[in-house]
Scaffold this motif. Sequence first.
Motif, short mmCIF file in Angstrom:
data_model
loop_
_atom_site.label_atom_id
_atom_site.label_comp_id
_atom_site.label_asym_id
_atom_site.label_seq_id
_atom_site.Cartn_x
_atom_site.Cartn_y
_atom_site.Cartn_z
N GLN A 39 29.50 -15.05 -18.75
CA GLN A 39 28.99 -13.77 -19.39
C GLN A 39 28.22 -12.97 -18.56
O GLN A 39 27.18 -13.51 -17.94
CB GLN A 39 28.09 -14.24 -20.89
CG GLN A 39 27.75 -13.29 -21.57
CD GLN A 39 26.82 -13.57 -22.66
OE1 GLN A 39 26.29 -14.69 -22.97
NE2 GLN A 39 25.98 -12.62 -23.52
N GLY A 40 28.76 -11.69 -18.57
CA GLY A 40 27.98 -10.75 -17.68
C GLY A 40 28.60 -10.84 -16.12
O GLY A 40 29.44 -11.55 -15.87
N GLY A 41 27.75 -10.27 -15.27
CA GLY A 41 27.88 -10.02 -13.89
C GLY A 41 28.02 -8.63 -13.54
O GLY A 41 28.26 -7.77 -14.28
N THR A 42 27.53 -8.32 -12.35
CA THR A 42 27.61 -7.12 -11.68
C THR A 42 28.37 -7.07 -10.29
O THR A 42 28.27 -7.72 -9.55
CB THR A 42 26.08 -6.63 -11.30
OG1 THR A 42 25.25 -6.69 -12.56
CG2 THR A 42 25.89 -5.19 -10.97
N TRP A 43 29.29 -6.04 -10.31
CA TRP A 43 30.12 -5.90 -9.31
C TRP A 43 29.77 -4.43 -8.56
O TRP A 43 29.24 -3.62 -9.29
CB TRP A 43 31.72 -5.89 -9.58
CG TRP A 43 32.20 -7.29 -9.68
CD1 TRP A 43 33.02 -7.72 -9.05
CD2 TRP A 43 32.20 -8.04 -10.93
NE1 TRP A 43 33.28 -8.78 -9.42
CE2 TRP A 43 32.83 -9.11 -10.66
CE3 TRP A 43 31.17 -8.07 -12.16
CZ2 TRP A 43 32.75 -10.41 -11.40
CZ3 TRP A 43 31.34 -9.14 -12.97
CH2 TRP A 43 32.22 -10.19 -12.43
N ILE A 44 29.86 -4.52 -7.27
CA ILE A 44 29.62 -3.17 -6.50
C ILE A 44 30.66 -2.84 -5.47
O ILE A 44 31.41 -3.88 -5.05
CB ILE A 44 28.16 -3.60 -5.80
CG1 ILE A 44 27.59 -2.13 -5.07
CG2 ILE A 44 28.37 -4.29 -4.86
CD1 ILE A 44 26.16 -2.59 -4.82
#
Length: 434
Positions: free
Chosen positions: A306-311
């Motif tokens: 659940q969720g997570g941040t990519w850049i």
Amino acid sequence: MLKRVFQFAVVVLGVFMLTACSEDEPDLIVTSFTDELQAPIDYFEELHDVKVDLQIIPTENYVNTLRPALESGSGAPDVFTGEIVYLKDWIEQDYWENLSQAPYNVDEWRSDYMEYVWDLGINSSGEVRAVSWQTTPGGIYYRRSIANEVLGTDDPQAIGELFSTMEGLMEVGEQMKASNYRLFPDEGSISPYTNGANPQPWVNDNDELVITDERLAYFDYAKELRDMQYTALAPAWSPAWYASFTGPISYNVGWDELDEDEDPSDQTEVFAVSLPTWGLHSVLKEEAQETAGDWAVTNGPTPYFQGGTWIGMYKDSENKDLAFEFIKMLVNDQEFLTDWVMETGDVLSYYPVMEGVAAGYSDEFLGGQNHYDFFIERAEEIDASTVTRYDQQIDELFGNQVSAYVEGNLTREEAIDEFYSQVVNAYPQITVPD
């Protein structure tokens, strides 16, 4: 050095307002939806003697505010983040630079990252457009003291065996109820496991809604939890939900504030809750200090995240060299990431750091358990191919209709039909079952 920067960053509030007051133009602009990148930015500025401006757009406004800038190029940042909610859409757009090409060649990094995290940043042409330093698998956190009292053990592996099927969860629910405990705060705690042993994407390549027997079983399991009173009816993020982590709460208080003068005999205590990795540091360690050391984490019936941040970097950035240096530091710098994980408790997608940190690790809040080892194993079970750009909204529509059925407002068949209607209304191109 990084620890000192992290401590200093606590007093640096309103980053974009501070930079707006400066007469110096930034060398790099980074846009995100939280301030979690401020400490890495402070470190990066010292490392490279540059000025970086972090622009924070609230999550609820992020897409609608940033997308026009990315499409027009006017006001677009050099580097920006994306959540899993819209990641699958954005990697197919011409927003992020192709990091597979020279001079970046990030495909060379691939073996060092957890597979599902890496794969989610790759578009349909096989190009890496976004990368991530974190992994967010989930598990079931439970109270050791209650486990010992009711189940005769608090061992995570033994409890995980009991939780390995939905039927096993229900059996534990019955045991908990018999001792005046509740298995979960609310029925939503089983929602991550609704794909069962047959994980499928919500929408297939033919734009067809995929409905499996395992998915529909969520209606039945949620109803069983409600009818058998295996939950405390404390909705996620409500005052009662938070209070359930530290002691007895009123049964079925809903979203109301808790009554501190209530008769204790009318209260119950909650055994467990489903949360992803970030739930340990952002939720439990913040809200459950009174029960610190009494927790452990184990598996549910199926793996989930659940969720997570990519850049990634903006394709038309005029500062690509510096932008890539920042991205490389954030996701591929072993020294930085080792400090990062020790400061934040983040579970990383980067094996070279996680394997070192996990070796012999012991978390006092979890009664000495090594949760890094646990979550690395869970992350390796996740299949990124089931993720679609429709997931968040369809999950919400589905959950609403399950609730309507559980509350007795609709029959099971009526709730399913209403779900289909709402999916078509939201996405006319999707074909639903007859």
